[in-house]
Design an enzyme around this catalytic site. Sequence first.
Site, PDB file in Angstrom:
ATOM      1  N   ARG A 169     -56.832  13.242  -0.980  1.00  0.00           N
ATOM      2  CA  ARG A 169     -55.476  13.721  -0.680  1.00  0.00           C
ATOM      3  C   ARG A 169     -55.516  15.236  -0.819  1.00  0.00           C
ATOM      4  O   ARG A 169     -55.806  15.768  -1.882  1.00  0.00           O
ATOM      5  CB  ARG A 169     -54.459  13.115  -1.649  1.00  0.00           C
ATOM      6  CG  ARG A 169     -53.128  13.841  -1.616  1.00  0.00           C
ATOM      7  CD  ARG A 169     -52.032  13.132  -2.353  1.00  0.00           C
ATOM      8  NE  ARG A 169     -51.573  11.977  -1.599  1.00  0.00           N
ATOM      9  CZ  ARG A 169     -50.422  11.339  -1.835  1.00  0.00           C
ATOM     10  NH1 ARG A 169     -49.622  11.735  -2.809  1.00  0.00           N
ATOM     11  NH2 ARG A 169     -50.053  10.300  -1.107  1.00  0.00           N
TER      12      ARG A 169
ATOM     13  N   HIS B 245     -50.615  10.700   7.251  1.00  0.00           N
ATOM     14  CA  HIS B 245     -50.689   9.790   6.093  1.00  0.00           C
ATOM     15  C   HIS B 245     -50.976   8.392   6.651  1.00  0.00           C
ATOM     16  O   HIS B 245     -50.114   7.514   6.647  1.00  0.00           O
ATOM     17  CB  HIS B 245     -49.362   9.845   5.319  1.00  0.00           C
ATOM     18  CG  HIS B 245     -49.422   9.279   3.940  1.00  0.00           C
ATOM     19  ND1 HIS B 245     -50.570   8.735   3.390  1.00  0.00           N
ATOM     20  CD2 HIS B 245     -48.463   9.166   2.962  1.00  0.00           C
ATOM     21  CE1 HIS B 245     -50.304   8.324   2.166  1.00  0.00           C
ATOM     22  NE2 HIS B 245     -49.050   8.577   1.882  1.00  0.00           N
TER      23      HIS B 245
ATOM     24  N   GLN C 290     -50.296   5.063   4.660  1.00  0.00           N
ATOM     25  CA  GLN C 290     -48.877   4.738   4.509  1.00  0.00           C
ATOM     26  C   GLN C 290     -48.325   4.070   5.771  1.00  0.00           C
ATOM     27  O   GLN C 290     -47.597   3.082   5.693  1.00  0.00           O
ATOM     28  CB  GLN C 290     -48.083   6.017   4.205  1.00  0.00           C
ATOM     29  CG  GLN C 290     -46.606   5.774   4.014  1.00  0.00           C
ATOM     30  CD  GLN C 290     -46.283   5.059   2.715  1.00  0.00           C
ATOM     31  OE1 GLN C 290     -46.666   5.504   1.654  1.00  0.00           O
ATOM     32  NE2 GLN C 290     -45.570   3.941   2.799  1.00  0.00           N
TER      33      GLN C 290
ATOM     34  N   ASP D  10     -37.981  10.359   5.186  1.00  0.00           N
ATOM     35  CA  ASP D  10     -38.863  10.891   4.148  1.00  0.00           C
ATOM     36  C   ASP D  10     -38.191  12.158   3.609  1.00  0.00           C
ATOM     37  O   ASP D  10     -37.218  12.654   4.196  1.00  0.00           O
ATOM     38  CB  ASP D  10     -40.236  11.200   4.787  1.00  0.00           C
ATOM     39  CG  ASP D  10     -41.307  11.614   3.784  1.00  0.00           C
ATOM     40  OD1 ASP D  10     -41.096  11.443   2.565  1.00  0.00           O
ATOM     41  OD2 ASP D  10     -42.361  12.112   4.231  1.00  0.00           O
TER      42      ASP D  10
ATOM     43  N   CYS E 270     -41.279   6.068   2.493  1.00  0.00           N
ATOM     44  CA  CYS E 270     -42.599   5.966   1.860  1.00  0.00           C
ATOM     45  C   CYS E 270     -42.559   6.228   0.361  1.00  0.00           C
ATOM     46  O   CYS E 270     -43.478   5.847  -0.347  1.00  0.00           O
ATOM     47  CB  CYS E 270     -43.583   6.907   2.546  1.00  0.00           C
ATOM     48  SG  CYS E 270     -43.126   8.650   2.428  1.00  0.00           S
TER      49      CYS E 270
ATOM     50  N   ARG F 248     -48.913  -0.947   0.072  1.00  0.00           N
ATOM     51  CA  ARG F 248     -49.985   0.063   0.013  1.00  0.00           C
ATOM     52  C   ARG F 248     -51.230  -0.569  -0.615  1.00  0.00           C
ATOM     53  O   ARG F 248     -52.350  -0.360  -0.161  1.00  0.00           O
ATOM     54  CB  ARG F 248     -49.537   1.273  -0.834  1.00  0.00           C
ATOM     55  CG  ARG F 248     -48.441   2.123  -0.203  1.00  0.00           C
ATOM     56  CD  ARG F 248     -48.927   2.882   1.012  1.00  0.00           C
ATOM     57  NE  ARG F 248     -50.054   3.742   0.714  1.00  0.00           N
ATOM     58  CZ  ARG F 248     -49.979   4.947   0.123  1.00  0.00           C
ATOM     59  NH1 ARG F 248     -48.809   5.451  -0.182  1.00  0.00           N
ATOM     60  NH2 ARG F 248     -51.070   5.671  -0.096  1.00  0.00           N
TER      61      ARG F 248
END
Length: 303
Positions: free
Chosen positions: A103, A130, A133, A221, A261, A289
């Site tokens: 990440r 991402h 996700q 988000d 998310c 996830r």
Amino acid sequence: MTKDFLSLSDWSLADLEAIFDLTRELKAKQKEGTPHRLLEGQTLGMLFEKSSTRTRVSFEVGMFQLGGHALFLHSGTTQLGRGEPIKDTARVMARYCDGIMIRTYSQAAVEELAEHAYIPVINGLTDMYHPCQIMADLFTVSEHKEDYRNLKYCWIGDGNNMANSRINAAAVFGFELRVATPKGYEPDAEVVARAEQAGAKLLLTEDPKEAAADADVLNTDVWASMGQEEEQAEREKAFKTFQVNSELLKLADPQAVVMHCLPAHRDEEITDEVIEGPQSIIFDEAENRLHVQKAIMATLMAR
Ligand code: CP
Ligand code: NVA
């Protein structure tokens, strides 16, 4: 050549659907308590240059459930954080580990890592994408809706990493996607152009109501992503009318589901009422996830 999971657009529909099939199988096994030690004795190195709750915990728990081990490495305590070149880190980690999850900020850094590591590399979020996700998101929709590819999806808010990944997904999976962002906060233009070239059914608008009308899946988000904290006040002004709230939800299909998310800023981009409401599938999304990433790791790393 090793297979990496850096962006959805590197993968075919058939291969991504095979990951969903494996996710279903592994999730059922985990729920029944049936062992599924597909990565017995293997180690995932996890490099973090940004904060995380879900990504760290789900990869670490996932590796444990698969019979392997995960190493949490934060840049502040590694030589990478002191300037060791990413290509050296890649080559050294490849000699100890069986896979790497990273990440970080730049997608180019993840690509460089993957180029120099001869083990699979998984993108755990960059400023650009991402992909883990979005896989969890789509898998979650498939559990709640009959035909997850034949639905109207909408994105309300920032044209950020999640929006870009969703656009990639629209190209691969073929669903209709409306993206409503304020002017100046649109998704990445190259990502949009590539998706359109690949036949994605995209509508880009500055009107959240247009995006939400009759939608089956609403997604949002945070307004300021990791690394944009200093822009928070300015973004709050720009995104004021881009909140997912009960009024906007009324415009969607009555059976519509709401996703985020996480982490969420309640009563900014989404109201507390909607997160806690009956149409929210946000915590199933967070749980998935774990299941999806186990399938991704098993697909990339199983010997
Ligand atoms: N959604 C997500 O990636 O959460 P974390 O930042 O907590 O990992
Ligand atoms: N867009 C958010 C997603 C967090 C999971 C960020 O990059 O901070």
